[in-house]
Design a protein around this motif. Structure first.
Motif, short mmCIF file in Angstrom:
data_model
loop_
_atom_site.label_atom_id
_atom_site.label_comp_id
_atom_site.label_asym_id
_atom_site.label_seq_id
_atom_site.Cartn_x
_atom_site.Cartn_y
_atom_site.Cartn_z
N UNK A 292 86.58 66.18 14.80
CA UNK A 292 87.39 67.39 14.72
C UNK A 292 87.82 67.82 16.11
N UNK A 293 89.03 68.36 16.21
CA UNK A 293 89.49 68.89 17.50
C UNK A 293 90.49 70.00 17.23
N UNK A 294 90.77 70.80 18.25
CA UNK A 294 91.70 71.92 18.12
C UNK A 294 92.40 72.14 19.45
N UNK A 295 93.69 72.41 19.38
CA UNK A 295 94.46 72.75 20.58
C UNK A 295 95.37 73.95 20.28
N UNK A 296 95.75 74.65 21.32
CA UNK A 296 96.69 75.77 21.22
C UNK A 296 97.86 75.49 22.16
N UNK A 297 99.07 75.62 21.63
CA UNK A 297 100.24 75.26 22.43
C UNK A 297 101.46 75.98 21.88
N UNK A 298 102.49 76.18 22.70
CA UNK A 298 103.75 76.79 22.24
C UNK A 298 104.61 75.76 21.51
#
Length: 321
Positions: free
Chosen positions: A274-280
């Motif tokens: 599992x992984x998570x990123x935040x980006x525009x």
């Protein structure tokens, strides 16, 4: 690597960046006096019959909905209509309307030019989630999308359609980190990074749930299970390139949060990752997420890149006569 779609249209009015070339037999610049009892012919020429033009006429200083032109294209790709003399704004739209729909049916004489919105439909298989967006095109919001046009006039109006949604792409690579950068470890022939992965699920939070000319509104989440990969998804190095869903960009100043889960094939012995990123993510932009795995099927890092969708599609051209 992804697609930037600009559809240009030359027609009575076709999407955003619209420039007017006025011609007059007398060479003058006089504006006609609006007359609702007099109509003038308008001809559209197009190659795609799935483009619609929503007509908004001036009423008491405002521009309100008159009608939608979305059918009647002949075998030569032309559509001819009669419009009363007066001032108009036009909203151009290209969308299959499979996963999205207008927020409300425009009402003649009531719905304003700035009121039109498209909404993402709810996902019937995942309560609380939205369906991915359709590939929607509006006139370019940076190039005078609300220009006023006066009939009659001998005008040619040139405009561009621009994709109004963004897209997510997932890239899976095997490699290692050398202390300054990630380095690729290609696979041998007949082997690839997906050979032990059974399912790839992506959850996207923070996407808009309504879309208009001015931008996105609201917040919604999308759950996307990537379909069974094919040989076209595998690169020459044995990595995987998976094209994800279109989404309404988040509201101005906000970001998307994208979570990805890799579930191994039964019996592989590998763990769920599992992984998570935040980006525009903006209009006509793609967000490319690269997940780096080790030779022992462990995450070692994530890299992201946002760039314009660069695949260009030729759109409709034609004169306003």
């Amino acid at each position: 690597m992804l697609r930037t779609v600009y559809i240009s249209t030359l027609a009575l009015l076709l999407f955003s960046a619209c420039s007017r070339e006025r011609e007059s037999a007398a060479g003058g610049e006089d504006e006609p006096i609006p007359s609702p009892t007099k109509t003038v012919p308008v001809a559209f020429a197009a190659e795609n019959s799935d483009i619609s033009v929503q007509v908004f006429g001036e009423k008491a200083g405002n521009f309100v909905y008159v009608k939608t032109l979305d059918g009647g294209w002949d075998a030569d790709g032309r559509l001819s209509v009669q419009l009363p003399v007066g001032k108009y704004k036009f909203l151009f739209l290209k969308s299959p309307f499979r996963n999205t729909e207008p927020v409300a049916v425009p009402q003649a004489g009531t719905t304003g030019f700035d009121d039109f919105r498209i909404a993402a439909k709810s996902d019937p298989d995942n309560p609380g989630y939205l369906l991915p967006a359709d590939e929607v095109y509006f006139q370019d919001p940076t190039e005078n999308p609300d220009s006023v046009y006066t009939l009659p006039a001998s005008d040619t109006i040139r405009c561009k359609l621009k994709r109004a949604v963004g897209q997510i792409v997932l890239l899976l690579k095997r490699g290692y980190y050398d202390g300054s950068a990630y380095r690729e470890l290609p696979y041998a022939q007949d082997s690839d990074i997906l050979q032990n992965i059974g399912r790839i699920r992506m959850e996207i939070a923070g996407a808009g749930n309504r879309l208009g000319l001015a931008g996105s509104e609201g917040t919604g989440s999308i759950r996307h299970d990537f379909p069974e990969p094919t040989a076209e998804n595998i690169t020459d190095d044995g990595f995987a390139l998976l094209t994800g869903p279109f989404v309404f960009p988040p509201q101005a100043g906000q970001n998307l949060t994208v979570s990805t889960t890799l579930t191994p094939k039964t019996g592989s012995g590998y763990p769920v990752l599992n992984n998570e990123i935040t980006a525009p993510l903006g209009r006509n932009m793609r967000l490319e997420i690269t997940l780096w795995l080790t030779v022992s099927h462990q995450f070692i890092g994530i890299t992201t890149e946002t760039a314009p969708i660069t695949e260009t599609t030729e759109g409709d051209t034609g004169p306003w006569e």
